[in-house]
Design a protein around this motif. Sequence first.
Motif, PDB file in Angstrom:
ATOM      1  N   PHE A  59      -4.197   8.848  91.815  1.00 29.15           N
ATOM      2  CA  PHE A  59      -4.964   9.497  90.771  1.00 29.15           C
ATOM      3  C   PHE A  59      -5.471  10.624  91.497  1.00 29.15           C
ATOM      4  O   PHE A  59      -6.663  10.872  92.280  1.00 29.15           O
ATOM      5  CB  PHE A  59      -6.491   8.670  90.334  1.00 29.15           C
ATOM      6  N   PRO A  60      -4.653  11.756  91.206  1.00 25.53           N
ATOM      7  CA  PRO A  60      -5.089  13.023  91.881  1.00 25.53           C
ATOM      8  C   PRO A  60      -6.495  13.627  91.736  1.00 25.53           C
ATOM      9  O   PRO A  60      -6.905  14.115  92.399  1.00 25.53           O
ATOM     10  CB  PRO A  60      -4.045  13.864  91.354  1.00 25.53           C
ATOM     11  N   HIS A  61      -6.829  13.470  90.645  1.00 23.68           N
ATOM     12  CA  HIS A  61      -8.444  13.742  90.397  1.00 23.68           C
ATOM     13  C   HIS A  61      -9.321  12.727  90.344  1.00 23.68           C
ATOM     14  O   HIS A  61     -10.321  12.780  89.721  1.00 23.68           O
ATOM     15  CB  HIS A  61      -8.496  14.684  89.163  1.00 23.68           C
ATOM     16  N   GLY A  62      -9.044  11.617  90.930  1.00 23.20           N
ATOM     17  CA  GLY A  62      -9.908  10.294  91.039  1.00 23.20           C
ATOM     18  C   GLY A  62      -9.719   9.520  89.681  1.00 23.20           C
ATOM     19  O   GLY A  62      -9.045   9.908  88.667  1.00 23.20           O
ATOM     20  N   MET A  63     -10.391   8.475  89.644  1.00 26.03           N
ATOM     21  CA  MET A  63     -10.206   7.565  88.659  1.00 26.03           C
ATOM     22  C   MET A  63     -11.306   7.843  87.605  1.00 26.03           C
ATOM     23  O   MET A  63     -12.174   6.971  87.279  1.00 26.03           O
ATOM     24  CB  MET A  63     -10.357   6.119  89.136  1.00 26.03           C
ATOM     25  N   LYS A  64     -11.210   9.151  87.059  1.00 23.52           N
ATOM     26  CA  LYS A  64     -12.197   9.525  85.999  1.00 23.52           C
ATOM     27  C   LYS A  64     -11.481   9.735  84.503  1.00 23.52           C
ATOM     28  O   LYS A  64     -10.407  10.222  84.468  1.00 23.52           O
ATOM     29  CB  LYS A  64     -13.050  10.892  86.485  1.00 23.52           C
ATOM     30  N   SER A  65     -12.116   9.360  83.414  1.00 28.99           N
ATOM     31  CA  SER A  65     -11.535   9.756  82.106  1.00 28.99           C
ATOM     32  C   SER A  65     -10.253   8.820  81.981  1.00 28.99           C
ATOM     33  O   SER A  65      -9.485   9.882  81.249  1.00 28.99           O
ATOM     34  CB  SER A  65     -11.795  11.288  82.102  1.00 28.99           C
ATOM     35  N   ILE A  66     -10.103   7.894  82.512  1.00 26.93           N
ATOM     36  CA  ILE A  66      -8.772   7.087  82.499  1.00 26.93           C
ATOM     37  C   ILE A  66      -8.899   5.925  81.594  1.00 26.93           C
ATOM     38  O   ILE A  66      -9.890   5.305  81.948  1.00 26.93           O
ATOM     39  CB  ILE A  66      -8.209   6.986  83.471  1.00 26.93           C
TER      40      ILE A  66
END
Length: 199
Positions: A59-66
């Motif tokens: 998750f290149p930008h973290g596990m956010k808004s997925i």
Amino acid sequence: MLFKLIVALFGSAWELKRHCMDPRRPLLQRLMIRLWAGYQYENGSSVAWNAEFEDEPCFPHGMKSIFISGGAQIGRRAVIFQQVTIGSNTLAGSPGFGAPMIGDHCYIGAGAKIIGRVHIGDHVRIGANAVVYQDVPDNSVVLCGEQRIVRGRQGADNRFFSMRGQWRYFEDGAWITVTDPQLLARLAPDWKDNPETPN
């Protein structure tokens, strides 16, 4: 913030998710599922505890808004950017009823939507904001707008590369330093002159 601290006790969110999948102790499993749900809520995400992953995705930008629905199956070495939806079609009688099945080495761009019982092959790139509702063969690219598939002759290198003091890529749950001179030359042509500076 509370759930991030709790997750830190497990070493990573992915370790907590592994506990959610372990049915040997039902009471403990239920507690782990609740902790996982709290962690997802704090991150503005909804990655179902029972979504199946062959290994830890990047998750290149973290596990956010997925959003990833339960029943989705995701292969090895996936790269999943922010605001991606991998969702089930639950409309009764719909020909696409069910959850997506995604192959190995897939790269899913920001905002992409993969909906229903579709099969995504290996080494597929799904462009940012693309909407996928039909099967995609191996070695293909799906572009935004009306779904278009561009078939390739061989598998694309879908590893996620990042400059972190040195060029690295994410694989098997860890960051690996790039040492191959040919690959370094492709990532940053001036690497030999200044290896600490990204191109």
